[in-house]
Design a protein around this motif. Structure first.
Motif, mmCIF file in Angstrom:
data_model
loop_
_atom_site.group_PDB
_atom_site.id
_atom_site.type_symbol
_atom_site.label_atom_id
_atom_site.label_comp_id
_atom_site.label_asym_id
_atom_site.label_seq_id
_atom_site.Cartn_x
_atom_site.Cartn_y
_atom_site.Cartn_z
ATOM 1 N N GLN A 196 0.858 -1.197 0.000
ATOM 2 C CA GLN A 196 0.000 0.000 0.000
ATOM 3 C C GLN A 196 0.890 1.242 0.000
ATOM 4 O OE1 GLN A 196 -1.288 0.043 4.639
ATOM 5 N NE2 GLN A 196 -2.143 -1.702 3.525
ATOM 6 N N VAL A 197 1.760 1.272 -0.992
ATOM 7 C CA VAL A 197 2.796 2.304 -1.033
ATOM 8 C C VAL A 197 2.212 3.678 -1.408
ATOM 9 C CG1 VAL A 197 4.956 2.999 -2.183
ATOM 10 C CG2 VAL A 197 4.546 0.589 -1.618
ATOM 11 N N PHE A 198 2.786 4.711 -0.812
ATOM 12 C CA PHE A 198 2.569 6.092 -1.242
ATOM 13 C C PHE A 198 3.784 6.465 -2.091
ATOM 14 C CE2 PHE A 198 0.055 5.530 2.496
ATOM 15 C CZ PHE A 198 -1.103 6.248 2.261
ATOM 16 N N ASP A 199 3.617 6.451 -3.385
ATOM 17 C CA ASP A 199 4.786 6.579 -4.258
ATOM 18 C C ASP A 199 5.483 7.926 -4.110
ATOM 19 O OD1 ASP A 199 4.272 4.047 -5.076
ATOM 20 O OD2 ASP A 199 3.883 4.525 -7.167
ATOM 21 N N PHE A 200 4.732 8.979 -3.877
ATOM 22 C CA PHE A 200 5.383 10.285 -3.743
ATOM 23 C C PHE A 200 5.821 10.530 -2.295
ATOM 24 C CE2 PHE A 200 2.388 11.889 -7.362
ATOM 25 C CZ PHE A 200 2.948 10.956 -8.222
ATOM 26 N N GLY A 201 5.001 10.099 -1.337
ATOM 27 C CA GLY A 201 5.334 10.325 0.065
ATOM 28 C C GLY A 201 6.394 9.369 0.581
ATOM 29 N N ASP A 202 6.366 8.120 0.134
ATOM 30 C CA ASP A 202 7.324 7.120 0.632
ATOM 31 C C ASP A 202 8.619 7.108 -0.179
ATOM 32 O OD1 ASP A 202 5.285 6.394 2.324
ATOM 33 O OD2 ASP A 202 4.936 4.410 1.459
ATOM 34 N N TYR A 234 0.291 18.128 0.638
ATOM 35 C CA TYR A 234 0.308 16.680 0.479
ATOM 36 C C TYR A 234 -1.025 16.052 0.897
ATOM 37 C CZ TYR A 234 5.143 18.215 0.504
ATOM 38 O OH TYR A 234 6.300 18.903 0.259
ATOM 39 N N ALA A 235 -1.654 15.382 -0.054
ATOM 40 C CA ALA A 235 -3.010 14.857 0.150
ATOM 41 C C ALA A 235 -3.093 13.837 1.281
ATOM 42 C CB ALA A 235 -3.515 14.236 -1.156
ATOM 43 N N ALA A 236 -2.010 13.088 1.511
ATOM 44 C CA ALA A 236 -2.030 12.083 2.586
ATOM 45 C C ALA A 236 -1.093 12.485 3.721
ATOM 46 C CB ALA A 236 -1.636 10.710 2.032
ATOM 47 N N GLY A 237 -0.781 13.771 3.765
ATOM 48 C CA GLY A 237 0.089 14.243 4.835
ATOM 49 C C GLY A 237 1.543 14.229 4.407
ATOM 50 N N LYS A 238 2.364 14.905 5.199
ATOM 51 C CA LYS A 238 3.774 15.045 4.844
ATOM 52 C C LYS A 238 4.535 13.737 5.022
ATOM 53 C CE LYS A 238 7.739 18.062 5.518
ATOM 54 N NZ LYS A 238 8.144 19.428 5.835
ATOM 55 N N TYR A 239 4.214 13.002 6.111
ATOM 56 C CA TYR A 239 4.978 11.784 6.408
ATOM 57 C C TYR A 239 4.071 10.569 6.226
ATOM 58 C CZ TYR A 239 8.242 15.140 8.365
ATOM 59 O OH TYR A 239 9.104 16.198 8.529
ATOM 60 N N THR A 240 4.188 9.937 5.080
ATOM 61 C CA THR A 240 3.283 8.823 4.781
ATOM 62 C C THR A 240 3.867 7.477 5.162
ATOM 63 O OG1 THR A 240 4.211 8.648 2.553
ATOM 64 C CG2 THR A 240 2.251 10.045 2.817
ATOM 65 N N ASN A 241 5.190 7.399 5.275
ATOM 66 C CA ASN A 241 5.813 6.105 5.524
ATOM 67 C C ASN A 241 5.347 5.560 6.877
ATOM 68 O OD1 ASN A 241 7.841 4.105 6.380
ATOM 69 N ND2 ASN A 241 8.916 4.717 4.534
#
Lengths: 673, 673
Positions: free
Chosen positions: B320-326, B577-584
């Protein structure tokens, strides 16, 4: 149909290359000649003449044998002739066997023929001499500019007293009075209903010109010019000032020639092989489409286009044209110009039609065929090594452009290198306009120029897809993607899967992008050896808004195909038209898809046809005036577990040696990478 | 944030051309140097360093003055540095003022940083020496081919004991053992969870390999090779046989140069003017977009991409990767090759980044800029005279291609000549695969190669649109088209109209193609003099299926932006950032759109941001393997009553003198028209 006794003996078969070739000029004139010779005392007005394609039961074995290199004798060559008898005003359809010269015919009762050019030209000439017309125009107090009349295949409603085949919507030229001044910037209030038989005005109706709040208040003429305050809205550069100048040329060249081959109407390109047909009603038709020798589609065509307007005020509520049924896609096709309509290395196809006297003429360059670069087809960079592998995408494009009154449409069938076929449609041209009192806005459209309402409307296009996925026995499934519920097999709530429902009986279905709905065309007797599922193609329907008219309105009964996105029917010879064969002034009894599906035929593992209706609900922007930037829609048919891997795997890699790109020369562009 | 005492005095401002230019190599090293100099005794591991854009309140006046030719002093130049302290394992964010050398910093608590290249390289090296890893691989009984490990930013669920930042998914090369053999045809069952701090394996988990009916049955290893029966699935031509040969070259040339100009990062083309930025997280960013001198968009960017998989079986439910955030869109960008990735006359943009030591390096050619022909822009044939007027369409394209593990994405911002901006996304690359027992099928995907399951998944992309339609005070409206009921004003049941609802408070909305729903961005204080309505632009949201996970699943709380197509927020500096700054390894507390809209801010006639989420629910076809033909989506922003006529009216007519098309040379092509 009844047999018509021969007036002449025809023993020599008509000259033609292939059973699917359009009728040649010789064949067209022969067919019309037979009809006329069989009625030596009647005055006939030919409406149309086109190939009657052989029955599928005869054609499929013929095509299979042809592809196998073991040809069979061709099926009978037939023409379909539609004509008026000018004395008794009857409409007759005749089927001519061009091999034998025999004719069978039937009087068409209760239906009306499409417009034809000769009929419109003749009526226009009469109109301009008609006293009622001249009196009407005089009341408008126009400045000294020419009136322009636009022929209009009138729609139908529940109350109008009689069928009225032609009306004229009135405009005038701008102050320049240039013959190509944009008349749509000067819409005039009267609409002239014309009696084509008696060659006179039936009635004059005046459009409402009110706006928000007083939309349906008729105002008397003031004596002032009805176009007072309107402004020119020209699109022609010589009427419109200097063009922008910074645009540098961009050339597309193929120094080693093109990658496709043409043999008569047979095209071959990148493992694709198909025949292109063309007729008055449907324009371009693709036949017997195969990929790498496997059958994919028996026939692909544009079946109908319907354009209802949303202004409910009489008489403009009757703006509800069937562009293909009332006019004809083929008949409306432009003669394409090299370097204007088409960029690159082009191959053109022309087509022969007949006039009202049954004389053949050529419509030049109605289809252009060319290759196009379409960006990257696939790419991957292998992270462990950093090696990038990239393949560019080439398309084969068959483009036809039509003009139907104010609007123009660009249709392009596109073949790709990965087994996909796409139909791109571009709507352009000019908004249909009507007058609105200065300073008012309207719920029924957008004021696009002072005193000019661009009326809101819908465009419905029906695409007919006759599949032959590895044979004719196919099944359509409706596949949705659904979430798995929480449970031992979905312990973290992330699971989902496909829910597939075969369509067992002829009927309709709707798009559902919120369920990722796709429709698959499968051959359930051919199982993919790797996926272990039936081979197939898929259609992702465009999820556009369907008809906005009331379900029990006459307009809805005239075009029931506009109620649903997807229709599935069992195949029957001659069932080609989504709104029926005779759409002009139709009254809900013209046949079409609703009638076909009412048979409730089995549609499992049999010869089926998939129809897709998509629409553009067009709320005009002022940016669409005086001429509209293209509004583009693309419908795709893609292989879905048909092959055993990406079929474009063997497309050559994209290399600079092949593509010869350059670094940009521009102000601010460095000379080196 | 707290101030950090200076270790060094900086009196000379950093060299840079414009406040929106990405940090130069000198600036990057200076910023990292300040952070390190301020912590002389600590061992730092730099995660990222990028421009911190000036606050909008400072930047808008600066840009307005710049465009007016009356420049103001630039706002402070700032860098945003993120780094680990390797001793206490803390993560710190520092803001460096490059003009003064001052630093403010804050320890980031409760969040995890994105992956970075040095971290992955180091972990990979350690992994290959790890005894647990070696024992695990030995159990697989592989033939003598190399194991390939794919780094994986692990997702989160409700029950897993701890955050686990990195895992490795295992594959092996094909029998050729070629370094670019496609490992995705040989997925292996174990997944290795890696402890980056202790540099050791945390745990080994084994994938389920069952199919329909026994999906969640773990089977013991048999002693046979786990890849027995699997087949190579190569995409590289040298491993894959000869390419097809009939394709002839197609060249695009601009003999007089290109039509755009570049000045640093300022681009001008066909009345468009904008700046291109680039950063590690978002990749290309478009700033201060104007058309013919009028402000249109303040900032356009790709905010996030999230790719959840639909196989619920642990451990792969954590895909369930966040490609831009992770990972980072900018960091994943390919260096584009002339003539391979790009066709025609190209201008490239490079970009500077830093490594973990704070040393700058150049990522070459991460953006290519070129012009492209895009078919016909508008056409009309005036029926009374037969005169055809046709204009072709040119696009300015800014393309970036990224690789994130198995997948590759092509992003292109396209500007047209009619005031439209389009974001085209193409998904390509290789399916993420897992092993499945031979001969079985699965509800969670498609068997794309023997023993290989291509897992169903979704790709969610969030586009951030920060408008400035004739200024910053804008309003978003939701416009539906609705049928009029029967009545005296709708006597024939054909009427319809637009129903427009301004969005008064921050929140979300959904696409509704069945209602022709569009979202308009309007400036209600600027009224179009002709239409008499507010000037605006419109977004037609892509109506894709939204998230399929359960509403109360952890994965849903990590990416709430995937629940709705459209989000409207009030503007706030730094909310990018749509899912927040720190998605990892985020756990639902990372912020993002749901947090932003919860403020319930006023969104009428104020500085608003429009966010669009669109998705591809990807049920793999075998045609997507071993490498996937592009799946293309385009989102458009078009003027809607912003101008006073078609803005492309002055584009020069398409002529053969300019376009120089040719007739095709091919077998069967006649030499003349």
């Amino acid at each position: 149909m009844k047999d018509v006794p021969h007036a002449q003996a025809y023993t020599v078969p008509a000259v033609h290359a292939h059973p699917l070739d359009p009728l040649s000029p010789v064949e067209l004139e022969r067919a019309c000649g037979i009809v006329k010779a069989n009625r030596p005392t009647q005055r006939l007005f030919i409406k149309s003449c086109q190939l009657r394609e052989p029955p599928k039961a005869e054609l499929v074995p013929y095509l299979n044998a042809e592809r196998a290199g073991t040809p069979l004798p061709p099926p009978a060559r037939q023409a379909d002739v539609l004509f008026f008898d000018l004395a008794d005003r009857s409409l007759t359809e005749s089927i001519i066997n061009l091999d034998t010269g025999s004719e069978t015919s039937e009087v068409v009762e209760g239906h009306h023929a499409a417009h034809s050019k000769d009929e419109i030209m003749e009526a226009r000439e009469q109109l301009f001499k008609d006293p009622t017309f001249l009196e009407t125009v005089a009341k408008l107090n126009l400045p000294p500019v020419d009136v322009v009349v636009a022929p209009w295949p009138v729609g139908a409603d529940n109350t109008s007293p009689q069928p009225r085949r032609i009306a004229w919507i009135l405009y005038c030229r701008g102050p320049s009075n240039h013959p190509d001044s944009n008349q749509y910037a000067f819409p005039l209030p009267p609409v002239i209903f014309w009696n084509v038989w008696d060659k006179r005005v039936d009635s004059v109706e005046w459009c409402y010109t009110g706006g928000e709040g007083d939309a349906m208040v008729h105002k008397p003429l003031t004596g002032k010019s009805v176009i007072e305050g309107m402004q020119p809205g020209e699109y022609l550069p010589e009427l419109n000032g200097l063009p922008r100048r910074e645009l540098k040329p961009l050339h597309v060249t193929q120094p080693q020639g093109v990658s496709f081959s043409v043999n008569g109407n047979l095209l071959e390109w990148q493992k694709w092989r198909f025949r292109i047909g063309f007729n008055a009603r449907e324009g371009p038709v693709l036949h017997d489409v195969t990929y790498d020798g496997r059958r994919v589609f028996y026939r692909l065509s544009l079946s109908e286009m319907h354009v209802p307007y949303g202004d409910p005020r009489p008489p403009l509520h009757l703006k509800q044209v069937f562009d293909f049924g009332d006019v004809g896609l083929g008949r409306a096709a432009n003669s394409l110009e090299n370097g204007c309509d088409c960029l690159g290395s082009m191959r053109y196809f022309s087509w022969a039609d007949v006039n009202s006297a049954g004389r053949a003429f050529t419509a030049k360059n109605v289809v252009c065929c060319h290759e196009q670069d379409n960006g990257i087809l696939w790419k991957h960079t292998n992270s462990p090594t950093g090696r990038a592998t990239v393949v560019r995408q080439r398309l084969l494009v068959l483009q036809t452009i039509i003009t139907v009154g104010n609007y123009d449409y660009i249709f392009a069938w596109q073949f790709d290198q990965a087994g996909g076929i796409h139909l791109e449609t571009r709507a352009t041209g000019i908004l249909s306009t009507s007058p609105i009192d200065m300073g008012k806005t309207s719920p029924y459209g957008t004021v696009v120029s002072p005193g000019v309402l661009g009326t809101s409307h819908q465009h419905f296009i029906s695409v007919r897809i006759d599949p032959s996925i590895d044979g004719d026995a196919n099944t359509i499934t409706q596949d949705d993607v659904v979430a798995d519920p929480w449970g031992p097999e979905n312990p973290h709530g992330v699971g989902f899967r496909v829910s597939s429902t075969p369509i067992a009986q002829s009927g309709w279905a709707d798009a559902a992008p919120d369920q990722n709905r796709v429709f698959k065309i499968q051959n359930r007797s051919v199982i993919n050896p790797i996926t272990m599922t039936p081979v197939g193609y898929k259609l992702v329907p465009l999820p556009s808004q369907m008809r906005l008219s009331q379900p029990d309105a006459m307009i809805t009964s005239r075009a029931p195909f506009t109620q649903h996105h997807v229709w599935v029917t069992s195949y029957k010879d001659g069932e080609l038209y989504a709104a029926g064969k005779y759409t002009n002034q139709s009254n809900g009894k013209a046949g079409g898809l609703e009638t076909m599906v009412a048979r409730k035929d089995n549609t499992l593992d049999t010869d089926v046809v998939l129809w897709h209706t998509f629409a553009l609900t067009h709320i005009p922007r002022i940016e669409d005036f005086p001429v509209m930037p293209v509004e583009t829609h693309t419908v795709s048919l893609k292989p879905n577990n048909f092959f055993t891997s990406n079929p474009a795997l063997d497309v050559p890699l994209s290399t600079q040696a092949f593509n010869k790109s350059t670094l940009a020369e521009c102000s601010g562009c460095p000379a080196k990478l």
